[in-house]
Write a protein that holds these residues in place. Sequence first.
Motif, mmCIF file in Angstrom:
data_model
loop_
_atom_site.group_PDB
_atom_site.id
_atom_site.type_symbol
_atom_site.label_atom_id
_atom_site.label_comp_id
_atom_site.label_asym_id
_atom_site.label_seq_id
_atom_site.Cartn_x
_atom_site.Cartn_y
_atom_site.Cartn_z
ATOM 1 N N LYS A 1 -10.828 6.725 3.317
ATOM 2 C CA LYS A 1 -10.236 7.421 1.979
ATOM 3 C C LYS A 1 -8.819 7.780 2.061
ATOM 4 O O LYS A 1 -8.357 8.904 1.829
ATOM 5 C CB LYS A 1 -11.141 8.767 2.094
ATOM 6 C CG LYS A 1 -12.491 8.771 1.922
ATOM 7 C CD LYS A 1 -13.033 8.208 0.501
ATOM 8 C CE LYS A 1 -12.856 8.810 -0.829
ATOM 9 N NZ LYS A 1 -13.240 7.794 -1.777
ATOM 10 N N GLN A 2 -8.153 6.656 2.502
ATOM 11 C CA GLN A 2 -6.767 6.617 2.585
ATOM 12 C C GLN A 2 -6.095 5.579 1.771
ATOM 13 O O GLN A 2 -4.994 5.678 1.331
ATOM 14 C CB GLN A 2 -6.180 6.415 3.949
ATOM 15 C CG GLN A 2 -6.520 7.629 4.947
ATOM 16 C CD GLN A 2 -6.098 7.372 6.521
ATOM 17 O OE1 GLN A 2 -5.806 6.330 6.906
ATOM 18 N NE2 GLN A 2 -6.142 8.605 7.299
ATOM 19 N N ASN A 3 -6.817 4.531 1.551
ATOM 20 C CA ASN A 3 -6.553 3.530 0.500
ATOM 21 C C ASN A 3 -5.151 2.894 0.626
ATOM 22 O O ASN A 3 -4.341 2.802 -0.300
ATOM 23 C CB ASN A 3 -6.909 3.946 -0.968
ATOM 24 C CG ASN A 3 -8.321 4.199 -1.211
ATOM 25 O OD1 ASN A 3 -8.995 3.215 -0.769
ATOM 26 N ND2 ASN A 3 -8.584 5.175 -1.716
ATOM 27 N N VAL A 4 -4.555 2.736 1.777
ATOM 28 C CA VAL A 4 -3.277 2.273 1.801
ATOM 29 C C VAL A 4 -2.603 1.063 1.194
ATOM 30 O O VAL A 4 -1.639 1.441 0.546
ATOM 31 C CB VAL A 4 -3.095 2.039 3.457
ATOM 32 C CG1 VAL A 4 -1.721 1.304 3.669
ATOM 33 C CG2 VAL A 4 -3.065 3.372 4.093
ATOM 34 N N PRO A 5 -3.607 0.208 0.980
ATOM 35 C CA PRO A 5 -3.038 -0.969 0.145
ATOM 36 C C PRO A 5 -2.782 -0.815 -0.948
ATOM 37 O O PRO A 5 -2.122 -1.799 -1.772
ATOM 38 C CB PRO A 5 -4.059 -2.035 0.194
ATOM 39 C CG PRO A 5 -4.803 -1.688 1.683
ATOM 40 C CD PRO A 5 -4.880 -0.010 1.591
ATOM 41 N N GLY A 6 -3.201 0.426 -1.717
ATOM 42 C CA GLY A 6 -3.031 0.540 -3.018
ATOM 43 C C GLY A 6 -1.747 1.429 -3.608
ATOM 44 O O GLY A 6 -1.770 1.312 -4.781
ATOM 45 N N TYR A 7 -1.190 1.540 -2.588
ATOM 46 C CA TYR A 7 0.076 2.404 -2.955
ATOM 47 C C TYR A 7 1.247 2.484 -1.820
ATOM 48 O O TYR A 7 2.347 2.797 -2.161
ATOM 49 C CB TYR A 7 -0.258 3.847 -3.120
ATOM 50 C CG TYR A 7 -0.802 4.757 -1.978
ATOM 51 C CD1 TYR A 7 0.134 5.280 -1.117
ATOM 52 C CD2 TYR A 7 -1.936 4.641 -1.896
ATOM 53 C CE1 TYR A 7 -0.527 5.711 -0.003
ATOM 54 C CE2 TYR A 7 -2.797 5.257 -0.586
ATOM 55 C CZ TYR A 7 -1.748 5.760 0.310
ATOM 56 O OH TYR A 7 -2.331 6.448 1.402
ATOM 57 N N PHE A 8 0.876 1.881 -0.543
ATOM 58 C CA PHE A 8 1.817 2.317 0.364
ATOM 59 C C PHE A 8 3.337 1.461 -0.116
ATOM 60 O O PHE A 8 3.114 0.253 -0.158
ATOM 61 C CB PHE A 8 1.585 1.735 1.815
ATOM 62 C CG PHE A 8 2.182 2.384 2.974
ATOM 63 C CD1 PHE A 8 1.580 3.527 3.611
ATOM 64 C CD2 PHE A 8 3.330 1.820 3.675
ATOM 65 C CE1 PHE A 8 2.433 4.129 4.572
ATOM 66 C CE2 PHE A 8 3.999 2.336 4.574
ATOM 67 C CZ PHE A 8 3.523 3.524 5.058
ATOM 68 N N GLY B 1 2.080 -8.468 1.859
ATOM 69 C CA GLY B 1 3.253 -8.128 1.435
ATOM 70 C C GLY B 1 3.349 -6.693 0.686
ATOM 71 O O GLY B 1 4.446 -6.180 0.381
ATOM 72 N N GLY B 2 2.212 -6.055 0.651
ATOM 73 C CA GLY B 2 2.137 -4.568 0.111
ATOM 74 C C GLY B 2 1.953 -4.753 -1.533
ATOM 75 O O GLY B 2 2.111 -5.685 -2.156
ATOM 76 N N TYR B 3 1.348 -3.816 -2.061
ATOM 77 C CA TYR B 3 1.048 -3.646 -3.391
ATOM 78 C C TYR B 3 1.819 -3.954 -4.312
ATOM 79 O O TYR B 3 1.767 -4.997 -5.105
ATOM 80 C CB TYR B 3 0.409 -2.042 -3.660
ATOM 81 C CG TYR B 3 0.102 -1.632 -5.246
ATOM 82 C CD1 TYR B 3 -1.107 -2.386 -5.448
ATOM 83 C CD2 TYR B 3 0.795 -1.032 -5.939
ATOM 84 C CE1 TYR B 3 -1.689 -2.350 -6.772
ATOM 85 C CE2 TYR B 3 0.370 -1.066 -7.172
ATOM 86 C CZ TYR B 3 -0.851 -1.441 -7.667
ATOM 87 O OH TYR B 3 -1.176 -1.163 -8.987
ATOM 88 N N LEU B 4 3.284 -3.482 -4.197
ATOM 89 C CA LEU B 4 4.189 -3.646 -5.372
ATOM 90 C C LEU B 4 4.907 -5.098 -5.532
ATOM 91 O O LEU B 4 4.880 -5.687 -6.338
ATOM 92 C CB LEU B 4 5.260 -2.481 -5.356
ATOM 93 C CG LEU B 4 6.030 -2.277 -6.738
ATOM 94 C CD1 LEU B 4 5.379 -1.855 -7.791
ATOM 95 C CD2 LEU B 4 7.166 -1.221 -6.143
#
Length: 859
Positions: free
Chosen positions: A705-712, A525-528
Amino acid sequence: MNTKKAIQSFRQNVTDKYTIYNSLFAALPFSGIANVGALLPILLQACIDGYQEGKSPMNIIDQFFERHTMADNEKEKISRLFKFVQYIERQVVLFDAIEDAAFDSVNQLNGTGSLKALYNEAYFKGKLPLLKEKLRSFKVRVVLTAHPTQFYPGNVLGIIHDLGEAIAKNDFETINLYIQQLGITPFFNKKQPTPFDEAINLMWYLENILYKSIGNIYNFIHEEILNEENNNPFIELGFWPGGDRDGNPFVNAATTLKVAESLRSAIIVCYYRDIRLLKRRLTFAGVDQLITQLEAQLYENVFRPEDSRRVQQKELLEKLNAIKAMVIADHHGLYLNRINSLINKVTIFGTWFASLDIRQDSRIHTAVIADIDETLKRQDKKGILPDDYASLSETEKIKILLSVESVIEPTDTTSTIAKDTVESIFAIHSIQQLNGEQGCHRYIISNCQSALNMIEVYTLFKLCGWNIQQLSVDIVPLFETIEDLKNAEGIMTWLYELPVYKKHLKARNHAQTIMLGFSDGTKDGGYLQANWSIYQAKEILTGISRKFGIKVKFFDGRGGPPSRGGGKTNKFYASMGNAIENEEIQLTIQGQTITSNFGTLKSAQYNLEQLLSAGISNTVFAENRKDIIAENKVLLEELGKISHEVYQSFKKHPQFLPYMQQFSPLNYYSKSNIASRPGKRGNANQLVFEDLRAIPFVGSWSQLKQNVPGYFGVGTALQKMKDAGRWEEVKTLFNEVAFFRTLIDNSMMSMLKSFFPLTAYIQEDAAYGPIWKLIKEEYDLTQALVLELSGNQLLMEEDATGRASILMRDKIVLPLLTIQQYALHQLKKETISEEEKTNYEKLVTRSMFGIINAARNSA
């Protein structure tokens, strides 16, 4: 400690020491490593300058070889790159050891969040009675898992520990020896480890770190705060290697029993060592005989376990208390504190050391019950299900399962998985007989989607002959996906109203443990949205549990990075409101998080105290806990919804998985020999998102080094609020709601660890350029808005030492990241030979080791 002092301390105790000791690497005893120590700084500078100039990893590596070496063929280039990888791996170990040695210099061990600070605050605010009351029941349960996010074998862990101690003493000669030892110690597994290998590796932390640090915490609370007899252990240990079957075909009942035996052996060894030390002090008449007898009994249990009578916790406590009584009565209480310390450890760890959890997927249980029914009918025995069972409603199925009275044997199964599932339930009984009920008393159901899934496990225990009226096992549902979290309320309400399950909970002291998984929740579902959904689920499940008179205990499946529920864990728990049950803190600790948080006695004690203090403070200083008010919940719901929609749209991008497979090491996790389990669920040849495990998913984004799951999705959600004229509402939310502030802080960590110049070359790719640009745009937007929201100029500005550590580690591994991208690019060439392909694949997997290990401060 203010920011300026913190940075100064970090520079003196970490950065400067690293510079000094790193020079010793020039003499490392590598085979054929000539000039690597001299050339690596040149390669590092070439990477720094190259990315600033917009060069690709391929340009940087090619130009480095052309300008600074005589290597003129592919074989020699690959050999050199391997040497750089070996060198950098050991630089990461050195940095780990230096940070460990500097832990108490950089962190305030008795500062905010410590038990001493908690006691002092309670004392001055007149809250000591409330503090003592909370300590009589509150616990932290730390569950060690073997998930593959840590690549150090046991012998390297030992070197890190010893090197850290030598650095703390500035023992230059010993440091030099350990660094040379590092040079010739293998860093990787030549073959895939077994679940038992993983268990033994993790037991190093139990025996060398947690046994002592947890004992110290118990002693402090018992002697300095409570000053009374107490049966609450305060901190309990859980253990997943050898019990976690979810998707791991190599775990079986035999392994579970073997691990349980090893846990017992490990704790008895710890007691034996302590008894031998105590014997040197307790030389008094009468006492010496008692302690000699106990020493002999423990010796037999350690070295001849099969031939000796197995000592149990109750017996150990009786004998130690008899020694204590004699010392008090006849020998002036001499060395009483040491006796009490050992009694406390036996109280905490018993003969189980850490409690084994069994975990399996709900779909397996459904298949096992069908297998048992078919096997019984094939044997001309009475089946347990009607022929039309599959077409019945959930309520009808539950009614049938609850009416089952048969008792089976493992032979009443056909498939391997069904036989093992049944044997694992028999194994739980055997472990409880061997190590006590605490040895193994939880069965966790992954992918739990219905009340039927819970009753299936209940029925399996009944089929295996357990006394269902006094079932000494907690059945624990695991809710992970956004949809599962929404359905959790209905599932638990239905169970709480079910008479049979109500009786079971009564036998379990009216307590229900519910596990909530961050990793797959974020992946889904994404980080937030994942974090908000879990928070909401906790509030709702607390409410219905209280309504039915049930104490709910939340067990959080957390990983290392923020995108898997990590980040500043203590801040997360401190941000929980009054509407969330605060009976216990339970969480998984895995991979590099174990090393970073529990790698030394000081760091382990510090982080355990932080967790204890976070949970206890929420009750003792409840007036400081602000529940999230209705209007803030509405705003969080809107933010979560927007970010969820953005993330789902991103996942549906046609190049989403192909992009990861093309430019990250996703396809190479299963070839790295880092874990006993496969890199994905299922046996399908083609990778589908649903089968992708959270660890390689998050890890691959990390190595890009894109760490998408932490902010997308976070940036877009914030921007939409800003466009709607609601920015002041968001700022109020950030300033007043600790939960939201913690999420943003942890998201900043994910962004700080990103480095888009590494992959900037992809934007020119016709097929994959658009998705790279999409990610970069969301990153830029999120970074700009979270900085504006926080009022900071830099990411993680308020955690100066954490920021400095991340930047230093990222600098160390920059050549590794470059080498990995270079190797991945070479593998795409049509003209590559089989030998070159094999070597470049090895280069990709080997570079993974140092990159992931360097990210240990993701916790």
